[in-house]
Design an enzyme around this catalytic site. Structure first.
Site, PDB file in Angstrom:
ATOM      1  N   HIS A   1     -53.117   5.925 -23.254  1.00 42.40           N
ATOM      2  CA  HIS A   1     -52.427   6.153 -24.527  1.00 42.40           C
ATOM      3  C   HIS A   1     -50.914   6.077 -24.320  1.00 42.40           C
ATOM      4  O   HIS A   1     -50.207   5.414 -25.087  1.00 42.40           O
ATOM      5  CB  HIS A   1     -52.850   7.519 -25.080  1.00 42.40           C
ATOM      6  CG  HIS A   1     -52.426   7.757 -26.478  1.00 42.40           C
ATOM      7  ND1 HIS A   1     -51.558   8.773 -26.829  1.00 42.40           N
ATOM      8  CD2 HIS A   1     -52.759   7.131 -27.632  1.00 42.40           C
ATOM      9  CE1 HIS A   1     -51.379   8.751 -28.136  1.00 42.40           C
ATOM     10  NE2 HIS A   1     -52.086   7.768 -28.656  1.00 42.40           N
ATOM     11  N   ASP A   2     -50.415   6.718 -23.262  1.00 43.54           N
ATOM     12  CA  ASP A   2     -48.985   6.639 -22.928  1.00 43.54           C
ATOM     13  C   ASP A   2     -48.569   5.196 -22.670  1.00 43.54           C
ATOM     14  O   ASP A   2     -47.503   4.756 -23.110  1.00 43.54           O
ATOM     15  CB  ASP A   2     -48.662   7.485 -21.689  1.00 43.54           C
ATOM     16  CG  ASP A   2     -48.625   8.971 -21.961  1.00 43.54           C
ATOM     17  OD1 ASP A   2     -48.637   9.378 -23.136  1.00 43.54           O
ATOM     18  OD2 ASP A   2     -48.582   9.739 -20.978  1.00 43.54           O
TER      19      ASP A   2
END
Length: 150
Positions: free
Chosen positions: A92-93
């Site tokens: 996600h990052d």
């Protein structure tokens, strides 16, 4: 004589074009960077697998200039209640950082958050019964948090 001159001139021109072309692309990311980024940030398990394989071999992708940094689940626990959400948070990052750098974050945020939720649900699929229910509830909470605050 003319043939030798023409051949030498053609070779010189080709060498010059090669040098100029190389200089123009030196330091630039490959043209397919956006496609690769999109392939690694879809909701599917195969997309997650491609990203995980690339993450394990980042040096092979160095020319793309991807930002692999992560703070995992930010200020939330990386492994809440023992559920291993760390890699889901890292992907996600990855999506957030690289789409922000590309200037296309807003157009991709919803899909990135959905991919995050699908990754979390795949973690939860390894459990059964009440543990699976608790994991899915925690995954939903994490997803709603990134939708609202991410």
């Amino acid at each position: 004589m003319h043939r030798r001159l023409a051949t030498g001139l053609a070779a010189s021109t080709l060498a010059l074009v090669t040098v100029v072309g190389t200089a123009a692309t030196a330091g630039a990311a490959p043209a397919d960077k956006a496609r690769v980024l999109a392939n690694w940030t879809q909701t599917s398990a195969s997309s997650y697998s491609l990203w995980a394989a690339a993450r394990a071999n980042q040096a092979a992708w160095a020319a793309y200039g991807f930002d692999w940094s992560t703070d995992y689940c930010s200020s939330s626990p990386d492994n809440p209640f023992g559920f291993p959400f760390t890699l889901s948070c890292a992907r996600h990052d990855f999506g957030y950082r690289n789409y922000k750098a590309a200037g296309t974050f807003s157009a991709n945020k919803t899909r990135l958050d959905s991919a995050f939720y699908e990754d979390l649900k795949r973690v939860c699929a390894g459990y059964t019964g009440g543990t699976k229910t608790a994991c899915n509830s925690t995954a939903w909470t994490y997803y709603r948090a990134v939708r609202a605050f991410g």
